[in-house]
Design a protein around this motif. Structure first.
Motif, PDB file in Angstrom:
ATOM      1  N   ASP A   9      -4.487  -2.296  23.126  1.00 57.90           N
ATOM      2  CA  ASP A   9      -3.439  -3.319  23.068  1.00 57.90           C
ATOM      3  C   ASP A   9      -2.254  -2.928  23.954  1.00 57.90           C
ATOM      4  OD1 ASP A   9      -4.613  -5.131  21.186  1.00 57.90           O
ATOM      5  OD2 ASP A   9      -4.227  -3.651  19.607  1.00 57.90           O
ATOM      6  N   VAL A  10      -1.724  -1.701  23.730  1.00 56.06           N
ATOM      7  CA  VAL A  10      -0.470  -1.327  24.389  1.00 56.06           C
ATOM      8  C   VAL A  10      -0.590   0.056  25.018  1.00 56.06           C
ATOM      9  CG1 VAL A  10       2.029  -1.034  24.057  1.00 56.06           C
ATOM     10  CG2 VAL A  10       0.773  -2.551  22.540  1.00 56.06           C
ATOM     11  N   VAL A  11      -0.152   0.171  26.279  1.00 54.18           N
ATOM     12  CA  VAL A  11       0.014   1.494  26.901  1.00 54.18           C
ATOM     13  C   VAL A  11       1.510   1.715  27.064  1.00 54.18           C
ATOM     14  CG1 VAL A  11      -0.332   2.906  28.952  1.00 54.18           C
ATOM     15  CG2 VAL A  11      -2.189   1.457  28.112  1.00 54.18           C
ATOM     16  N   ILE A  12       2.008   2.810  26.501  1.00 52.61           N
ATOM     17  CA  ILE A  12       3.430   3.147  26.628  1.00 52.61           C
ATOM     18  C   ILE A  12       3.537   4.324  27.588  1.00 52.61           C
ATOM     19  CG2 ILE A  12       5.499   3.957  25.409  1.00 52.61           C
ATOM     20  CD1 ILE A  12       4.332   2.654  22.846  1.00 52.61           C
ATOM     21  N   VAL A  13       4.304   4.162  28.637  1.00 48.08           N
ATOM     22  CA  VAL A  13       4.501   5.256  29.602  1.00 48.08           C
ATOM     23  C   VAL A  13       5.820   5.926  29.254  1.00 48.08           C
ATOM     24  CG1 VAL A  13       4.677   5.909  32.027  1.00 48.08           C
ATOM     25  CG2 VAL A  13       3.288   3.927  31.359  1.00 48.08           C
ATOM     26  N   GLY A  14       5.761   7.195  28.810  1.00 48.38           N
ATOM     27  CA  GLY A  14       6.975   7.937  28.460  1.00 48.38           C
ATOM     28  C   GLY A  14       7.096   8.168  26.971  1.00 48.38           C
ATOM     29  N   VAL A  34      -1.785   3.617  23.276  1.00 51.02           N
ATOM     30  CA  VAL A  34      -1.926   4.888  24.001  1.00 51.02           C
ATOM     31  C   VAL A  34      -0.570   5.227  24.591  1.00 51.02           C
ATOM     32  CG1 VAL A  34      -2.982   6.064  25.960  1.00 51.02           C
ATOM     33  CG2 VAL A  34      -4.362   4.566  24.525  1.00 51.02           C
ATOM     34  N   LEU A  35      -0.091   6.440  24.324  1.00 49.38           N
ATOM     35  CA  LEU A  35       1.192   6.880  24.878  1.00 49.38           C
ATOM     36  C   LEU A  35       0.929   7.956  25.928  1.00 49.38           C
ATOM     37  CD1 LEU A  35       4.502   7.444  23.043  1.00 49.38           C
ATOM     38  CD2 LEU A  35       3.660   9.201  24.572  1.00 49.38           C
ATOM     39  N   LEU A  36       1.449   7.737  27.129  1.00 49.85           N
ATOM     40  CA  LEU A  36       1.241   8.681  28.240  1.00 49.85           C
ATOM     41  C   LEU A  36       2.533   9.446  28.491  1.00 49.85           C
ATOM     42  CD1 LEU A  36      -0.504   6.178  30.727  1.00 49.85           C
ATOM     43  CD2 LEU A  36      -1.594   7.646  29.007  1.00 49.85           C
ATOM     44  N   ALA A 129      -1.380   6.404  16.939  1.00 47.31           N
ATOM     45  CA  ALA A 129      -1.311   6.253  18.404  1.00 47.31           C
ATOM     46  C   ALA A 129      -2.073   7.403  19.062  1.00 47.31           C
ATOM     47  CB  ALA A 129       0.144   6.258  18.860  1.00 47.31           C
ATOM     48  N   GLN A 130      -2.670   7.122  20.201  1.00 48.07           N
ATOM     49  CA  GLN A 130      -3.343   8.180  20.965  1.00 48.07           C
ATOM     50  C   GLN A 130      -2.341   8.721  21.980  1.00 48.07           C
ATOM     51  OE1 GLN A 130      -6.570   5.554  22.180  1.00 48.07           O
ATOM     52  NE2 GLN A 130      -7.973   6.915  21.110  1.00 48.07           N
ATOM     53  N   ILE A 131      -2.187  10.040  21.961  1.00 47.19           N
ATOM     54  CA  ILE A 131      -1.174  10.657  22.822  1.00 47.19           C
ATOM     55  C   ILE A 131      -1.875  11.437  23.922  1.00 47.19           C
ATOM     56  CG2 ILE A 131       0.858  12.177  22.857  1.00 47.19           C
ATOM     57  CD1 ILE A 131       1.168   9.956  20.768  1.00 47.19           C
ATOM     58  N   LEU A 132      -1.482  11.194  25.154  1.00 43.59           N
ATOM     59  CA  LEU A 132      -1.980  12.015  26.265  1.00 43.59           C
ATOM     60  C   LEU A 132      -0.797  12.691  26.914  1.00 43.59           C
ATOM     61  CD1 LEU A 132      -4.619   9.677  27.962  1.00 43.59           C
ATOM     62  CD2 LEU A 132      -5.030  11.589  26.417  1.00 43.59           C
ATOM     63  N   ARG A 133      -0.830  14.014  27.019  1.00 50.04           N
ATOM     64  CA  ARG A 133       0.274  14.765  27.640  1.00 50.04           C
ATOM     65  C   ARG A 133      -0.192  15.378  28.962  1.00 50.04           C
ATOM     66  NH1 ARG A 133       4.516  17.214  23.518  1.00 50.04           N
ATOM     67  NH2 ARG A 133       5.703  16.896  25.415  1.00 50.04           N
ATOM     68  N   GLY A 134       0.802  15.700  29.798  1.00 48.68           N
ATOM     69  CA  GLY A 134       0.468  16.239  31.112  1.00 48.68           C
ATOM     70  C   GLY A 134      -0.057  15.146  32.037  1.00 48.68           C
ATOM     71  N   VAL A 135       0.376  13.906  31.789  1.00 48.55           N
ATOM     72  CA  VAL A 135      -0.103  12.768  32.585  1.00 48.55           C
ATOM     73  C   VAL A 135       0.668  12.695  33.905  1.00 48.55           C
ATOM     74  CG1 VAL A 135      -0.129  10.237  32.666  1.00 48.55           C
ATOM     75  CG2 VAL A 135      -0.835  11.429  30.581  1.00 48.55           C
ATOM     76  N   VAL A 136      -0.049  12.517  35.003  1.00 52.37           N
ATOM     77  CA  VAL A 136       0.615  12.386  36.319  1.00 52.37           C
ATOM     78  C   VAL A 136       0.054  11.160  37.053  1.00 52.37           C
ATOM     79  CG1 VAL A 136       1.138  14.846  36.594  1.00 52.37           C
ATOM     80  CG2 VAL A 136      -1.052  13.956  37.426  1.00 52.37           C
ATOM     81  N   ARG A 162      -3.151  -5.041  26.971  1.00 53.59           N
ATOM     82  CA  ARG A 162      -2.482  -6.358  26.923  1.00 53.59           C
ATOM     83  C   ARG A 162      -1.078  -6.247  27.512  1.00 53.59           C
ATOM     84  NH1 ARG A 162      -2.791  -8.463  20.976  1.00 53.59           N
ATOM     85  NH2 ARG A 162      -2.016 -10.381  21.941  1.00 53.59           N
ATOM     86  N   ILE A 163      -0.472  -5.064  27.355  1.00 55.15           N
ATOM     87  CA  ILE A 163       0.868  -4.889  27.920  1.00 55.15           C
ATOM     88  C   ILE A 163       1.146  -3.409  28.214  1.00 55.15           C
ATOM     89  CG2 ILE A 163       2.125  -4.670  25.708  1.00 55.15           C
ATOM     90  CD1 ILE A 163       4.246  -6.583  27.088  1.00 55.15           C
ATOM     91  N   VAL A 164       1.880  -3.165  29.300  1.00 51.37           N
ATOM     92  CA  VAL A 164       2.360  -1.807  29.617  1.00 51.37           C
ATOM     93  C   VAL A 164       3.846  -1.769  29.283  1.00 51.37           C
ATOM     94  CG1 VAL A 164       2.843  -0.162  31.490  1.00 51.37           C
ATOM     95  CG2 VAL A 164       0.714  -1.499  31.513  1.00 51.37           C
ATOM     96  N   VAL A 165       4.271  -0.734  28.554  1.00 51.24           N
ATOM     97  CA  VAL A 165       5.697  -0.578  28.271  1.00 51.24           C
ATOM     98  C   VAL A 165       6.231   0.587  29.099  1.00 51.24           C
ATOM     99  CG1 VAL A 165       7.452  -0.147  26.506  1.00 51.24           C
ATOM    100  CG2 VAL A 165       5.398  -1.439  25.911  1.00 51.24           C
ATOM    101  N   GLY A 166       7.260   0.321  29.883  1.00 55.22           N
ATOM    102  CA  GLY A 166       7.914   1.384  30.649  1.00 55.22           C
ATOM    103  C   GLY A 166       9.003   2.004  29.796  1.00 55.22           C
ATOM    104  N   ALA A 167       8.709   3.217  29.271  1.00 55.41           N
ATOM    105  CA  ALA A 167       9.702   3.959  28.476  1.00 55.41           C
ATOM    106  C   ALA A 167       9.904   5.302  29.164  1.00 55.41           C
ATOM    107  CB  ALA A 167       9.192   4.148  27.046  1.00 55.41           C
TER     108      ALA A 167
END
Ligand SMILES: Cc1cc2nc3c(=O)[nH]c(=O)nc-3n(C[C@H](O)[C@H](O)[C@H](O)COP(=O)(O)OP(=O)(O)OC[C@H]3O[C@@H](n4cnc5c(N)ncnc54)[C@H](O)[C@@H]3O)c2cc1C
Length: 416
Positions: A9-14, A34-36, A129-136, A162-167
């Motif tokens: 549903d949602v990808v959160i960047v940051g 998913v949080l990147l 939420a699924q967390i991915l760290r060290g994302v580049v 469905r949506i990307v959130v820029g955080a």
């Protein structure tokens, strides 16, 4: 997370305060999130560590207050406003009661920034939420709404959503890649921060004041350390750069600012010293097709007035509620969020300019203005409006308090 072509549903960047808070709320509501996050460990980058009362109310609404307290946070119910020849000891007798700003909120919540991020990231993970760290190498492919590419652990990945959130903070890649423009004001001051140990500061007392050519702020924590900031005129440039920055910073501090029993000789740096030009910024558009921005990524308020954490939490709450209440995630659903944020930030920008004039004016006229303002606000509460809004929330103050005529009246107080 499984394969490289997953759909969520949602990808959160940051994974700062804004991104984590949003991830918690959306995952709790049952969305796949998913949080990147770029960093593999949160470090002290000298960021916000005092959540003002309206931000605490937001944290409560989001169900995050306990997580922040468990991360070592604690309340300061008083603000000791000293300086201009008034010592900490004298000013403490008539400290501002921060528990009066928002009903039921005991004051400002002081918490270490890396600890707060780690705690909220953990809450997001616990909520599902699924967390991915060290994302580049985040990439939002042009013309491909609802898709994001990135790399993690040297593997390229692609997600549909469905949506990307820029955080992703001040230098937001999401903002840049979706073609949004950021406008920044010219810095009027420089601000530097350093975490100090060895000062037995009363934990319930935040402090601030102007003396000579410096403005300072102090936020003590339960663990015995004190987050301190110093501000000076931007024309002087950076006074604390290079390898001696912490020592230079300590030399600038004055014992006038210290509570009884604190001795600068015993103060020891407990983190890096960093300085930044202080300004604010805004985007005229924060929800391009398939994306929305929150927190600093969407434009920030001058850190001098300590609003960034509260803004981040309000943004997270409003975007979460918008997504929860609407089945169809058309860009129009964010109209309420965008309008509220634009007015909130307009008021906070006025407040920051006023605070800069009042607190970071170092001339005789500026000192005179501070003295007269302190007298006049006892008679006319409208003159304290914007600064009260910083504590209680900018929307709680009558719109007239932000009117240019009121600001002009305050600034004219310095004239002899
Ligand atoms: C000196 C100073 C003092 C301050 N004092 C206060 C204060 O007392 N009170 C207050 O309320 N506010 C204060 N602030 C402001 C506050 O720190 C910020 O407004 C707040 O931290 C913003 O949170 P955020 O989540 O929007 O962004 P950030 O905290 O910047 O978080 C962004 C996150 O995104 C990650 N990221 C960035 N790019 C990428 C990418 N491409 N891919 C994946 N992840 C990425 C980063 O690693 C980071 O974890 C201060 C700021 C400064 C500079």
């Amino acid at each position: 997370m499984s394969g490289a072509a997953d759909s969520v549903d949602v990808v959160i960047v940051g994974g700062g305060i804004a991104g984590c808070a949003l991830a918690v709320k959306l995952a709790e509501a049952g969305f796949s999130v998913v949080l990147l996050e770029k960093s593999t460990r949160f470090r002290d980058h000298v960021r916000g560590e005092a959540l003002l009362p309206w931000g605490v109310a937001e944290a409560r609404e989001l169900g995050l207050e306990q997580a922040l307290l468990a991360a070592g946070g604690g309340y300061a119910g008083a603000l000791v406003a000293c300086g201009d020849g008034v010592s900490y000891h004298e000013a403490a007798q008539s400290a501002v009661d921060l528990s009066k700003a928002v009903p039921g909120v005991p004051g400002a919540l002081n918490v270490g920034h890396p600890d707060a991020c780690e705690a909220l990231l953990h809450s997001a993970e616990t909520a599902g939420a699924q967390i991915l760290r060290g994302v580049v190498d985040i990439e939002i492919p042009a013309g491909e709404e609802g898709a994001i590419r990135f790399a993690v652990a040297r593997r390229k990945r692609r997600l549909r959503c469905r949506i990307v959130v820029g955080a992703d903070g001040r230098r937001s890649a999401v903002r840049r890649q979706t073609g949004l423009r950021l406008m920044s004001s010219t810095p009027r001051t420089y601000g530097a921060g350093l975490l100090l140990g060895g000062l037995p500061w009363p934990t319930g007392e935040n402090a601030g004041g102007t003396e000579g050519d410096l403005h300072y702020l102090a936020f003590p924590r339960e663990s015995g350390v004190v987050r301190t900031y110093l501000f000076w005129d931007a024309a002087r440039g950076n006074l604390v750069s290079g390898s001696s920055s912490a020592q230079d910073y300590l030399h600038l501090l004055s014992s006038q600012f210290l509570p009884d029993g604190c001795d600068l000789g015993g103060a020891a740096p407990k983190g890096p010293c960093a300085a930044f030009p202080m300004n604010d910024s805004r985007c005229d558009h924060i929800n391009p097709p398939g994306a929305v921005l929150v927190g600093d990524a969407a434009g920030w308020s001058d850190p001098l007035i300590g609003q960034g954490l509260s803004i981040a939490l309000r943004d997270a709450r409003m975007v979460a509620e918008t997504l929860i209440w609407n089945r169809n995630w058309h860009p129009d659903i964010f109209r309420g969020y965008c309008a509220e944020r634009a007015e909130r930030m307009r008021r906070l920008h006025i407040s920051a300019r006023l605070a800069t004039e009042l607190r970071c004016g170092f001339t005789a006229e500026a000192r005179n203005r501070r003295r007269k303002w302190n007298e006049e606000v006892q008679r006319d509460v409208q003159l304290s409006g914007p600064l009260l809004g910083n504590l209680a929330g900018p929307e709680t103050v009558a719109a007239e308090a932000y009117d240019p005529s009121v600001i002009r009246r305050i600034l004219a107080l310095g004239e002899y």
